[in-house]
Scaffold this motif. Structure first.
Motif, PDB file in Angstrom:
ATOM      1  N   ILE A 358      62.401  67.932  48.620  1.00 17.20           N
ATOM      2  CA  ILE A 358      62.179  67.448  49.983  1.00 17.20           C
ATOM      3  C   ILE A 358      63.010  68.245  50.992  1.00 17.20           C
ATOM      4  CG2 ILE A 358      62.750  65.522  51.512  1.00 17.20           C
ATOM      5  CD1 ILE A 358      60.108  65.171  50.201  1.00 17.20           C
ATOM      6  N   ASN A 359      64.273  68.488  50.667  1.00 19.88           N
ATOM      7  CA  ASN A 359      65.159  69.200  51.591  1.00 19.88           C
ATOM      8  C   ASN A 359      64.642  70.598  51.899  1.00 19.88           C
ATOM      9  OD1 ASN A 359      66.881  67.015  51.741  1.00 19.88           O
ATOM     10  ND2 ASN A 359      68.330  67.799  50.217  1.00 19.88           N
ATOM     11  N   ARG A 360      64.057  71.236  50.900  1.00 15.15           N
ATOM     12  CA  ARG A 360      63.526  72.575  51.136  1.00 15.15           C
ATOM     13  C   ARG A 360      62.187  72.512  51.893  1.00 15.15           C
ATOM     14  NH1 ARG A 360      61.874  77.326  46.727  1.00 15.15           N
ATOM     15  NH2 ARG A 360      61.214  78.834  48.331  1.00 15.15           N
ATOM     16  N   GLY A 361      61.292  71.679  51.426  1.00 18.55           N
ATOM     17  CA  GLY A 361      59.955  71.639  52.009  1.00 18.55           C
ATOM     18  C   GLY A 361      59.925  71.144  53.439  1.00 18.55           C
ATOM     19  N   LEU A 362      60.881  70.270  53.804  1.00 18.90           N
ATOM     20  CA  LEU A 362      60.894  69.695  55.144  1.00 18.90           C
ATOM     21  C   LEU A 362      62.030  70.238  56.004  1.00 18.90           C
ATOM     22  CD1 LEU A 362      60.144  65.915  54.381  1.00 18.90           C
ATOM     23  CD2 LEU A 362      58.553  67.831  54.619  1.00 18.90           C
ATOM     24  N   SER A 363      62.636  71.315  55.581  1.00 13.86           N
ATOM     25  CA  SER A 363      63.774  71.865  56.309  1.00 13.86           C
ATOM     26  C   SER A 363      63.381  72.261  57.738  1.00 13.86           C
ATOM     27  CB  SER A 363      64.323  73.093  55.574  1.00 13.86           C
ATOM     28  OG  SER A 363      65.353  73.702  56.330  1.00 13.86           O
ATOM     29  N   SER A 364      64.269  71.978  58.687  1.00 14.50           N
ATOM     30  CA  SER A 364      64.034  72.404  60.072  1.00 14.50           C
ATOM     31  C   SER A 364      64.157  73.922  60.196  1.00 14.50           C
ATOM     32  CB  SER A 364      65.022  71.708  61.012  1.00 14.50           C
ATOM     33  OG  SER A 364      66.358  72.001  60.631  1.00 14.50           O
ATOM     34  N   ASP A 365      64.854  74.522  59.234  1.00 14.92           N
ATOM     35  CA  ASP A 365      64.962  75.989  59.180  1.00 14.92           C
ATOM     36  C   ASP A 365      63.759  76.528  58.412  1.00 14.92           C
ATOM     37  OD1 ASP A 365      65.562  78.641  58.849  1.00 14.92           O
ATOM     38  OD2 ASP A 365      67.573  78.313  58.017  1.00 14.92           O
ATOM     39  N   LYS A 366      62.816  77.107  59.111  1.00 18.51           N
ATOM     40  CA  LYS A 366      61.573  77.549  58.469  1.00 18.51           C
ATOM     41  C   LYS A 366      61.793  78.662  57.454  1.00 18.51           C
ATOM     42  CE  LYS A 366      58.443  76.080  62.152  1.00 18.51           C
ATOM     43  NZ  LYS A 366      59.461  75.435  62.993  1.00 18.51           N
ATOM     44  N   ALA A 367      62.919  79.353  57.522  1.00 20.70           N
ATOM     45  CA  ALA A 367      63.211  80.408  56.553  1.00 20.70           C
ATOM     46  C   ALA A 367      63.450  79.832  55.159  1.00 20.70           C
ATOM     47  CB  ALA A 367      64.430  81.211  57.006  1.00 20.70           C
ATOM     48  N   ILE A 368      63.799  78.542  55.119  1.00 25.60           N
ATOM     49  CA  ILE A 368      64.091  77.888  53.838  1.00 25.60           C
ATOM     50  C   ILE A 368      62.827  77.317  53.202  1.00 25.60           C
ATOM     51  CG2 ILE A 368      65.316  75.929  52.788  1.00 25.60           C
ATOM     52  CD1 ILE A 368      67.522  76.340  54.841  1.00 25.60           C
ATOM     53  N   ARG A 369      61.833  76.986  53.996  1.00 26.66           N
ATOM     54  CA  ARG A 369      60.639  76.293  53.494  1.00 26.66           C
ATOM     55  C   ARG A 369      59.848  77.118  52.477  1.00 26.66           C
ATOM     56  NH1 ARG A 369      57.904  73.657  58.937  1.00 26.66           N
ATOM     57  NH2 ARG A 369      59.768  72.538  59.649  1.00 26.66           N
TER      58      ARG A 369
END
Length: 386
Positions: A358-369
């Motif tokens: 969830i933390n990766r898929g919904l991250s506000s930092d799009k570089a992490i998604r």
């Protein structure tokens, strides 16, 4: 009871609260008094749903809904049901939009006429229909190439079209009919026609099948599905095993892997647009509602599209819906997969086994998604049971 007499009776009973707030949604209703009854009941249900939304429980806790609105909602439900029974075999027969039929049935299960009502834990926010009718007059559709008619049952309504269910006596099975609303402008009609055209070009067991387009009525026929993802989860969440959930999620991923392979972004990913056909041995996922698709390097996508899709990334409100990209698509899919795994749409207090996902898929930092379906699928398959 005679239909006209039933309408008159309910009109008199509600005389103190009659209002025309939503009368414009029921212009096709021939009876003036029934039209105002529908407007009044629509107003009552919407207002009471709004009140209930302000009292919803958080996660495992229940919540209290006050006594007076509880009684008012019970009264509205009883009036709707009585009207439906009384008018069933008359020219005034009507159907209740499927979402509201389900939610009113759900509310009946916990509403109390005295002392207020206990809203069950995990109850989700109720949708409020301000521009979409709740009640539909029953009508018929002519299957022109077979000279056949069938009664339509309203299943739902969106911004551009109403969806109905009917039984075809030639094929001996149910179909769905999607009919454009009469007040659409030329651009909206063209988008509706292109939705059908786009879906007819897709060939996958995970895409809803559509059939011929009727230019005269601006409508087209679709295969009938047994339920949407939200209804399926509501019905089966308590009995689904972890492996069942993984299999369901993988079907959704295969569907969007195919969609993206055609250079298409869906842009309206939510549990209502993911449908299921339930066979004796398996439930098969199919994706529907391609009205907001974004096609790379195509003029089909309107640059002034509004923000839509309640599972979408909220950053689109400021970024603009025309900026929608694969990173927004994987965001919505992350939420969908979380819903499949947990049966919950809220991602707060996520279970430990899905927290990293969830933390990766919904991250506000799009570089992490997740950058694509492949990355999303690999992460999804690493999730283990609690």
């Amino acid at each position: 009871m005679n239909a006209e007499n039933a309408i008159e009776s309910h009109h008199r009973k509600l005389s103190d609260i009659l209002n025309n707030e939503f009368e414009n949604l029921y212009e096709s209703i021939k009876s003036d008094k029934l039209r105002i009854l529908f407007s009044t009941l629509h107003s009552s249900v919407t207002s009471l749903f709004d009140s209930m939304n302000n009292r919803l429980p958080t996660d495992e806790d229940s919540a209290h809904f006050w006594a007076e609105p509880s009684r008012d909602l019970i009264s509205s439900i009883e009036t709707i049901e009585a009207l439906e029974r009384s008018l069933k075999n008359s020219e005034h027969a009507f159907s209740i939009e499927e979402y509201h039929r389900d939610k009113l049935t759900f509310c009946k299960s916990f509403l109390s006429k005295s002392g207020g009502s206990t809203i069950p834990a995990y109850t989700e926010k109720l949708e409020l229909y301000y521009t979409i009718p709740i009640f539909f007059p029953q009508s018929s559709v002519k299957i022109e190439n077979k000279n056949n008619t069938a009664d339509l049952k309203a299943l739902g309504s969106g911004s551009y079209a109403n969806v109905y269910k009917y039984f075809d006596s030639f094929y001996l099975k149910n179909f769905a009919l999607k009919r454009a609303k009469k007040d659409l402008n030329a651009k909206e009609i063209e988008r509706f026609r292109r939705e059908h055209e786009q879906m007819s070009m897709l060939s996958s067991p995970y895409i809803l099948e559509v059939y011929g387009f009727n230019e005269k009525n601006n409508e087209y026929v679709m295969e009938f599905m047994d339920s949407s993802l939200d209804k399926y989860m509501l019905k089966n969440n308590s009995t689904l095993s972890f492996q069942d959930r993984i299999k369901l999620g993988l079907q959704i991923l295969r569907a969007f892997s195919y969609i993206h392979s055609k250079s298409i972004l869906h842009r309206d990913i939510n549990p209502k647009n993911i449908l299921l056909k339930e066979y004796d041995d398996v439930a098969v996922v199919k994706i529907a509602d391609f009205g907001l698709v974004k096609i790379v390097d195509s003029e089909l996508t309107s640059p002034d599209s509004d923000f839509k899709g309640y599972y979408n990334d909220p950053s689109l409100v400021t970024e603009g819906f025309d900026s929608y990209s694969i990173l927004h698509e994987t965001y919505a899919l992350t939420r969908i997969l979380y819903y499949v795994l947990t049966g919950k749409s809220k991602t707060e207090k996520s279970p430990e086994n899905v927290r990293d996902f969830i933390n990766r898929g919904l991250s506000s930092d799009k570089a992490i998604r997740f950058k694509n379906i492949d990355e999303l699928g690999k992460a999804f398959q690493t999730i283990t049971p609690m």
